[in-house]
Design an enzyme around this catalytic site. Structure first.
Site, PDB file in Angstrom:
ATOM      1  N   ASN A  57      -9.858  61.769 -34.169  1.00 22.73           N
ATOM      2  CA  ASN A  57      -9.697  62.093 -32.749  1.00 22.73           C
ATOM      3  C   ASN A  57      -8.291  62.601 -32.454  1.00 22.73           C
ATOM      4  O   ASN A  57      -8.095  63.554 -31.700  1.00 22.73           O
ATOM      5  CB  ASN A  57      -9.958  60.849 -31.892  1.00 22.73           C
ATOM      6  CG  ASN A  57     -11.416  60.457 -31.833  1.00 22.73           C
ATOM      7  OD1 ASN A  57     -12.300  61.198 -32.258  1.00 22.73           O
ATOM      8  ND2 ASN A  57     -11.690  59.272 -31.298  1.00 22.73           N
ATOM      9  N   ARG A 408     -24.507  72.550 -30.831  1.00 20.80           N
ATOM     10  CA  ARG A 408     -24.113  72.068 -32.155  1.00 20.80           C
ATOM     11  C   ARG A 408     -25.367  71.609 -32.875  1.00 20.80           C
ATOM     12  O   ARG A 408     -26.229  70.975 -32.274  1.00 20.80           O
ATOM     13  CB  ARG A 408     -23.141  70.887 -32.069  1.00 20.80           C
ATOM     14  CG  ARG A 408     -21.845  71.140 -31.334  1.00 20.80           C
ATOM     15  CD  ARG A 408     -20.915  69.934 -31.452  1.00 20.80           C
ATOM     16  NE  ARG A 408     -19.868  69.928 -30.449  1.00 20.80           N
ATOM     17  CZ  ARG A 408     -18.712  70.562 -30.562  1.00 20.80           C
ATOM     18  NH1 ARG A 408     -18.481  71.283 -31.642  1.00 20.80           N
ATOM     19  NH2 ARG A 408     -17.804  70.497 -29.601  1.00 20.80           N
ATOM     20  N   HIS A 468     -23.532  74.876 -22.614  1.00 20.44           N
ATOM     21  CA  HIS A 468     -23.485  73.510 -23.126  1.00 20.44           C
ATOM     22  C   HIS A 468     -24.789  72.761 -22.868  1.00 20.44           C
ATOM     23  O   HIS A 468     -25.009  71.677 -23.393  1.00 20.44           O
ATOM     24  CB  HIS A 468     -22.309  72.782 -22.457  1.00 20.44           C
ATOM     25  CG  HIS A 468     -22.018  71.423 -22.993  1.00 20.44           C
ATOM     26  ND1 HIS A 468     -22.227  70.271 -22.270  1.00 20.44           N
ATOM     27  CD2 HIS A 468     -21.530  71.026 -24.199  1.00 20.44           C
ATOM     28  CE1 HIS A 468     -21.882  69.217 -23.002  1.00 20.44           C
ATOM     29  NE2 HIS A 468     -21.453  69.647 -24.168  1.00 20.44           N
ATOM     30  N   TYR A 501     -25.057  58.942 -31.950  1.00 22.80           N
ATOM     31  CA  TYR A 501     -24.744  59.065 -30.531  1.00 22.80           C
ATOM     32  C   TYR A 501     -25.900  58.520 -29.705  1.00 22.80           C
ATOM     33  O   TYR A 501     -27.067  58.687 -30.067  1.00 22.80           O
ATOM     34  CB  TYR A 501     -24.546  60.529 -30.125  1.00 22.80           C
ATOM     35  CG  TYR A 501     -23.369  61.248 -30.726  1.00 22.80           C
ATOM     36  CD1 TYR A 501     -22.564  60.667 -31.703  1.00 22.80           C
ATOM     37  CD2 TYR A 501     -23.052  62.539 -30.323  1.00 22.80           C
ATOM     38  CE1 TYR A 501     -21.489  61.348 -32.251  1.00 22.80           C
ATOM     39  CE2 TYR A 501     -21.977  63.239 -30.863  1.00 22.80           C
ATOM     40  CZ  TYR A 501     -21.206  62.643 -31.831  1.00 22.80           C
ATOM     41  OH  TYR A 501     -20.143  63.318 -32.370  1.00 22.80           O
ATOM     42  N   ARG A 597     -17.142  56.634 -20.586  1.00 21.60           N
ATOM     43  CA  ARG A 597     -16.722  56.293 -21.949  1.00 21.60           C
ATOM     44  C   ARG A 597     -15.263  56.646 -22.214  1.00 21.60           C
ATOM     45  O   ARG A 597     -14.505  55.875 -22.780  1.00 21.60           O
ATOM     46  CB  ARG A 597     -17.601  57.032 -22.964  1.00 21.60           C
ATOM     47  CG  ARG A 597     -17.287  56.691 -24.413  1.00 21.60           C
ATOM     48  CD  ARG A 597     -17.884  57.725 -25.360  1.00 21.60           C
ATOM     49  NE  ARG A 597     -17.141  58.968 -25.361  1.00 21.60           N
ATOM     50  CZ  ARG A 597     -17.668  60.168 -25.630  1.00 21.60           C
ATOM     51  NH1 ARG A 597     -18.956  60.275 -25.879  1.00 21.60           N
ATOM     52  NH2 ARG A 597     -16.928  61.255 -25.630  1.00 21.60           N
ATOM     53  N   HIS A 625     -22.985  58.763 -25.221  1.00 30.49           N
ATOM     54  CA  HIS A 625     -22.951  60.199 -24.951  1.00 30.49           C
ATOM     55  C   HIS A 625     -23.881  60.610 -23.821  1.00 30.49           C
ATOM     56  O   HIS A 625     -23.769  61.717 -23.295  1.00 30.49           O
ATOM     57  CB  HIS A 625     -23.328  60.950 -26.240  1.00 30.49           C
ATOM     58  CG  HIS A 625     -23.028  62.417 -26.210  1.00 30.49           C
ATOM     59  ND1 HIS A 625     -24.010  63.376 -26.132  1.00 30.49           N
ATOM     60  CD2 HIS A 625     -21.854  63.099 -26.242  1.00 30.49           C
ATOM     61  CE1 HIS A 625     -23.460  64.576 -26.135  1.00 30.49           C
ATOM     62  NE2 HIS A 625     -22.149  64.435 -26.189  1.00 30.49           N
TER      63      HIS A 625
END
Length: 719
Positions: A57, A408, A468, A501, A597, A625
């Site tokens: 990260n 993705r 997205h 996730y 989160r 997520h």
């Protein structure tokens, strides 16, 4: 700014004091990730995993956020952040907060986790502690597998300072020429094509006497850079090796694509990817404290960075490589294995092979015609729900078209293979592949080319916007009519991350949703000025305005004697307009619970501002997520799921879709999910008004409640 009835003093909700800094909030999130590596309740190898996640990260943060701040400083940007800080002030605060956090991480690994690993038979050794037999083995390993890969690069007037690639681990080597006693410098890159940690064979795993051996050896090995360092004579024959020092470079790696000027977006992004490999400016230099000042100064000068960009690291550099230890055969040191269950309504569907689905009395489409479905990953299987839906559509002769968005996906994606199979079967397939998905650009370019070569209509999104949203539309011929089936989700179409996730997805064949997705795909693939949708909330068209309207409706209910209530779960809350609306709702007496989160720029618990707002963050085994938005609506709740966080980028610069969940039983399921998460006292952290987080702990008379464990238990009962 409106004045609420109960307010006695005009309060300016634009005041910077009411907003938390985005960058510091992200650091607080990564600190919560790091805490999992310290928590003794976390299994040992999982603690290593969280150290690796923290490092990974941080690498991305430096490549993107720090890089952007440095560019703003260089461009003399004077715009203040919502909390009233200049780019330089933010960078100073980041450095002050990060340095002790990074030092704490490495100290914990060296002083706590490494000894605990040794106690379990896992020995990460230092080369200097090895016996002669082990050194002989590693010398041979070096000559056969490492030496041919290495390229030593001299640094002198005849050899300019070599390019140091992004995130590379290197050795700075100091050498003396025995002929003239001149001191020389060289750089050796530690190759990424080789394992970072080199295991010793069992027959040589007698441990140094300095190490207390408490159980049979499971794994023993040494870092690759130490193997290289202790065999440098082979790279510089006839020279005297004086010393070596590891260092690591991080560069600005955000892409800058001028989409308006690009004739071919794919070619433009491929060119930017080449630039990324060769790198933007350096934003961080990691070194051991033992590196001499002269050598450090040379690196600082050549990297064109300041001393403030240097991070001193005690022990190993690049702890993201600790992911490797998760593969060791030590199940007792890991989380109990979890196998996602088949959604109860899809059990019969999955009893037959995909190609035989139509001959079965129940297939995916017949199930969807009965009722909408809600899937909750990783508790429900992705492969036996989302993937199965797309695969059935690909092999169904009644399916006329499949349209989907790909932001993705995995490197060996069965989703993409299903789309290719559908095109080969004569189905009209359109895929929007988002080439600008950060750090997945190259993967997505490869998939786009494969899809195009199979006859899939591939588009790359809209100029100036990232796509997205997570959508699938299947158009099917049924008797004398056309019927549309949809999947709208919160997560990527990626079977691998679907096991890591938490995400949600709705399957439906409601006519209005099918019509909305048709309009949205026409907007994505063609030319459209679509400004309204029947059921969908779409960014950048109407999502922010609709969310603001729902918040305003809760205020009106509260002021008219009803009960205003908002619960929202998301990954990040940054958008100032929505934060201000939540403050106004709190001032009106609306009760608000937020499950955020990561970044949260709202300050809860401020008297007369946000005293009716509570914010928690849940950091656990799975990455939270999913996005859920609940509005009480005076006892007639409306619940939504979707792909968008409440951030300016999601609301203004991305194509996002949020869908109302209208099936009453599914809406109730979502409310139950929110309730369980709000009651979490194992992985939940409460945000304080000063921006700090306090981890919840069960009271003396309370049982521990982990929301993720509860969801696993609930899924098991359904199986």
């Amino acid at each position: 700014m409106r004045r609420r009835k109960q307010a006695t003093v005009e309060i300016n909700l634009n005041d910077p004091q009411y907003y938390l800094n985005r960058e510091l909030s992200w650091i607080e999130f990564n600190s919560r990730v790091l805490h999992e590596a310290f928590d003794p309740r976390t299994p040992l190898l999982e603690r290593l995993k969280f150290l690796a996640i923290f490092s990974s990260n941080l690498d991305e943060y430096f490549m993107v956020r720090i890089g952007a701040l440095k560019e703003q400083i260089e461009a003399q940007v004077r715009k203040l952040s919502p909390d009233g800080r200049t780019p330089q002030e933010q960078l100073n605060l980041i450095n002050d907060r990060l340095r002790p956090l990074v030092a704490k991480q490495h100290r914990h690994f060296e002083e706590a986790l490494r000894p605990q690993l040794s106690a379990q038979g896992v020995y990460l050794l230092d080369y200097i502690d090895l016996n002669q037999e082990q050194r002989a083995y590693l010398h041979q390993y070096f000559e056969e597998k490492v030496f041919p890969v290495l390229t030593p690069l001299a640094i002198d007037p005849g050899h300019p300072f070599p390019y140091i690639s992004n995130l590379s681990l290197n050795l700075a080597v100091v050498i003396k020429d025995p002929v003239d006693d001149e001191e020389l410098y060289a750089r050796v890159k530690v190759p990424k094509v080789l394992p970072r940690f080199i295991p010793l064979p069992i027959e040589t795993q007698d441990l140094p006497t300095s190490i207390a051996k408490s159980r049979a050896t499971v794994w023993a090995g040494v870092p690759l850079e130490q193997v290289i360092a202790h065999n440098l004579e082979a790279l510089f024959p006839g020279m005297n090796i004086q010393e070596y020092h590891p260092f690591r470079i991080t560069r600005n790696a955000d892409l800058e694509v001028e989409e308006d000027e690009a004739d071919d977006l794919m070619s433009a992004i491929e060119e930017e990817l080449r630039k990324r490999r060769f790198g933007g400016s350096a934003v961080r230099l990691e070194v051991n404290p033992s590196m001499p000042e002269q050598l450090r100064s040379m690196l600082i000068e050549e990297m064109e960075i300041s001393s403030e960009d240097v991070y001193e690291i005690e022990g190993l550099l690049c702890l993201r490589d600790l992911f490797m230890f998760g593969g060791l055969p030590l199940p007792e040191l890991k989380d109990p294995p979890w196998s996602p269950i088949t959604h109860p309504k899809l059990k019969r569907v999955n009893e037959v092979p995909v190609q035989e689905a139509l001959t079965h009395d129940e297939n995916f489409f017949s199930v969807m015609r009965k009722q909408d479905l809600l899937v909750h990953h990783p508790y429900h299987s992705f492969s036996r729900s989302v993937q199965r839906f797309i695969e059935e559509a690909a092999h169904d002769p009644n399916v006329l078209a499949i349209k989907m968005t790909l932001y993705r996906t995995s490197g060996d994606s069965p989703i993409v293979q299903a789309l290719i199979a559908a095109a080969e079967n004569g189905v009209q397939v359109a895929a929007l592949v988002e080439l600008k998905a950060r750090f997945d650009e190259e993967n997505n370019i490869n998939w786009a080319k494969k899809l195009e070569s199979a006859g899939v209509h591939v588009v790359y999104g809209l100029v100036g916007l990232k796509t997205h949203t997570k959508l699938v539309l299947v158009v099917r011929r049924e008797e004398d009519r056309i019927k549309r089936y949809v999947h709208i989700g919160t997560g990527n179409y990626n079977p691998k991350t679907a096991r890591l996730y938490t995400d949600l997805g709705v399957f439906s064949c409601r006519e209005e949703l099918g019509a909305d997705l048709t309009d949205l795909f026409n907007y994505l693939t063609g030319y459209s000025r679509q400004q309204s949708y029947r059921r969908l909330l779409v960014a950048p068209v109407n999502l922010r305005d609709r969310m603001l309207a729902y918040i305003e409706r809760e205020i009106e209910h509260q002021q008219n004697g009803g009960q205003g209530r908002i619960v929202a779960k998301m990954n990040a809350l940054v958008d100032p307009r929505l934060i201000m609306a939540l403050y106004e709702a709190s001032q009106a007496g609306v009760q608000i619970d937020l499950i955020v989160r990561g970044i949260c720029c709202l300050r809860p618990g401020l008297p007369e501002i946000s005293e009716n707002i509570r914010v928690i963050s849940i950091v656990g085994r799975f990455l939270e997520h999913a996005r859920i938005f609940y509005f009480n609506n005076n006892g007639e709740p409306e619940v939504f799921i979707g792909s968008a966080d409440w951030m300016p980028r999601n609301l203004d610069r991305r194509v996002e879709a949020v869908v109302p969940v209208e099936e009453p039983s599914l809406a109730q399921d979502l409310q139950e999910i929110l309730g369980i998460m709000l009651a979490d006292n194992r992985h939940a952290w409460d945000l304080q008004s000063d921006g700090k987080y306090v981890q919840r702990k069960p009271q003396a008379d309370q049982a521990e409640q982990s929301s993720q464990q509860i969801f696993m238990d609930m899924a098991q009962k359904q199986s």
